[in-house]
Scaffold this motif. Structure first.
Motif: not given
Length: 465
Positions: A332-333, A349-350, A366-367, A382-385
């Motif tokens: 989160g959040p 996990v963002g 996974v931001a 790393n998973i980009g936005a």
């Protein structure tokens, strides 16, 4: 030998519901499941449930929840039909062909009295068997017993009489001991007199209490906390029971070393398991088969159900269901984990990330702003936005696999089924449709075109305005 019989035949008209009253939920379990659970500390030979209104639905619900209570030694449930609801005595009369010749004791419980503690049932049975009573009834001392029948006993708690409230004298009404409607009978004694019960009352019903005046000896056992015997007749009663259950659960966990910040805004099912040094923030709700390990901080504003949270995890303003989060990860959040998502250790996990049926390896991030469905990610990915796995082709779901140390650029789409190897870099804005081997750079986007000196035409001039 002990047989239990649960009265679960009534509709419960005051609930204003098509659902049988005993199937309404309280703290993650139906009322009748909770009654079954209260018997977990006694050895049971037979378990009988007397059903009536929508009996098939009651049967189906209980058969699907046979793991509650979790005791493989319990005998299978037996269902007895009461086609007409003509009182408690009539309900128990339906057991005559099923318990013919049974030599043991019969414990009678109500399917709409869900707050009885297992210790209370155990104590009732112990006293019944110790004194070799024909019947033992559970009683309670109410602060305001108006409307309840009073139980009168001698100095050794042997029952002398039960007087209905409307028949009590002024002196008798001062007695606060009432009948809780929970009984233990020596079945051979009860079996003899059950066929002779009469419906000589205004309701034209057969009352089980009438047997008490015939059997001997009959003893009363007071429940320590009268709230245990509160029945559920309407939605207000259900809410009251929920408050009582929540108070019990929260008191238990705070005594066990769990910090609840603003307990009044938190709900915790009694199926949840917590370890010491867990912190639960306000407006957080824990449901079902959830476990949270030591050092984790949950909330504020989070919902976790049927999930396992390992040590030192933080969950902020997020929803997690049917999933697992390993140690030292941050959620989160506003993340949503569902459908058996599995998060490795030291992951993030963002913000505004949804994961469905996705497994993430250790130290993978996974931001923000991503959807990953039916995917398997290795370690240190790393998973980009804005990354999305396009897992649905309109008919079937397909898998995405991403290898260790791979970096997916922002605003990329991975069209499943697809495998992306290890140490791959996917350029931002790519739509990847083919498998990618290890150690590659992937650019899957249209080439940028620049037209110098170009500007948007003035549409008003074209129209002569």
């Amino acid at each position: 030998m002990i047989a239990i019989a649960i009265l679960a035949a009534g509709r419960g008209t005051r609930m204003k519901s098509d659902l049988p009253k005993v199937l309404h939920e309280l703290g993650g379990r139906s009322l009748v499941e909770r009654v079954l659970q209260s018997c977990q500390e006694i050895e049971i030979s037979r378990r009988l449930v007397i059903v009536g209104y929508r009996g098939e639905l009651v049967k189906q619900s209980l058969m699907e929840s046979q793991e509650i209570p979790e005791n493989p030694d319990f005998p299978p449930l037996e269902f007895v039909e009461q086609t007409e609801q003509l009182g408690t005595g009539h309900a128990i009369q339906q057991l005559l062909p099923h318990l013919k010749g049974f030599p043991g004791d019969l414990l009678v419980l109500n399917g709409d009295v869900p707050l009885l503690r297992a210790e209370t049932i155990k104590q009732l049975m112990a006293i019944h068997q110790q004194h070799k009573n024909s019947a033992t009834i559970l009683t309670a001392n109410l602060p305001n017993p108006q409307g309840y029948g009073r139980v009168f006993t001698d100095s050794q708690n042997f029952v002398q009489q039960i007087v209905e409230d409307r028949d009590c004298t002024t002196a008798q009404k001062k007695n606060q001991r009432i009948n809780a409607g929970v009984y233990c009978f020596h079945w051979p004694h009860l079996e003899k007199i059950l066929p002779d019960l009469k419906a000589d009352n205004d309701q034209k019903e057969y009352y089980l209490t009438d047997t008490v005046s015939i059997l001997s000896p009959v003893m009363a056992v007071d429940v320590e906390d009268y709230q245990e015997i509160l029945g559920i007749n309407d939605r207000k009663h259900l809410a009251t029971a929920s408050d009582i259950l929540q108070a019990r659960v929260k008191d238990k966990w705070m005594k066990a070393g769990v910090t609840l910040i603003d307990p009044n805004s938190i709900t915790i099912d009694d199926t949840v398991e917590l370890q010491p040094d867990v912190v639960i923030e306000p407006q957080t709700h824990l449901r079902g088969k959830t476990s949270i390990a030591s050092g984790s901080r949950i909330g504020p504003g989070s919902l976790i159900e049927n999930s396992q949270i390992k040590e030192n995890v933080t969950v902020l303003y997020s929803v997690i269901s049917d999933s697992t989060v390993s140690e030292n990860s941050r959620i989160g959040p506003y993340a949503h984990l569902r459908g058996h998502a599995q998060i490795g250790a030291n992951c993030r996990v963002g913000n505004f990330v949804e994961l469905k049926n996705t497994q993430i390896g250790d130290r993978t991030n996974v931001a923000h702003l991503s959807y990953l469905g039916d995917a398997t990610l290795g370690e240190k990915v790393n998973i980009g936005a804005g990354t999305i796995t396009a897992n649905y082709d309109g008919k079937n779901k397909h898998k995405t696999q991403i290898g260790d140390r791979t970096k997916i650029g922002a605003n990329s789409v991975l069209v499943a089924p697809i495998t992306v190897g290890e140490d791959v870099t996917v350029a931002a804005g790519s739509a990847v449709t083919e498998d990618v081997p290890d150690d590659c750079l992937v650019i899957a986007r249209s080439r940028q075109v620049i037209k110098p000196g170009w500007k948007l035409k003035d549409r008003n001039k074209e129209l002569g305005l």
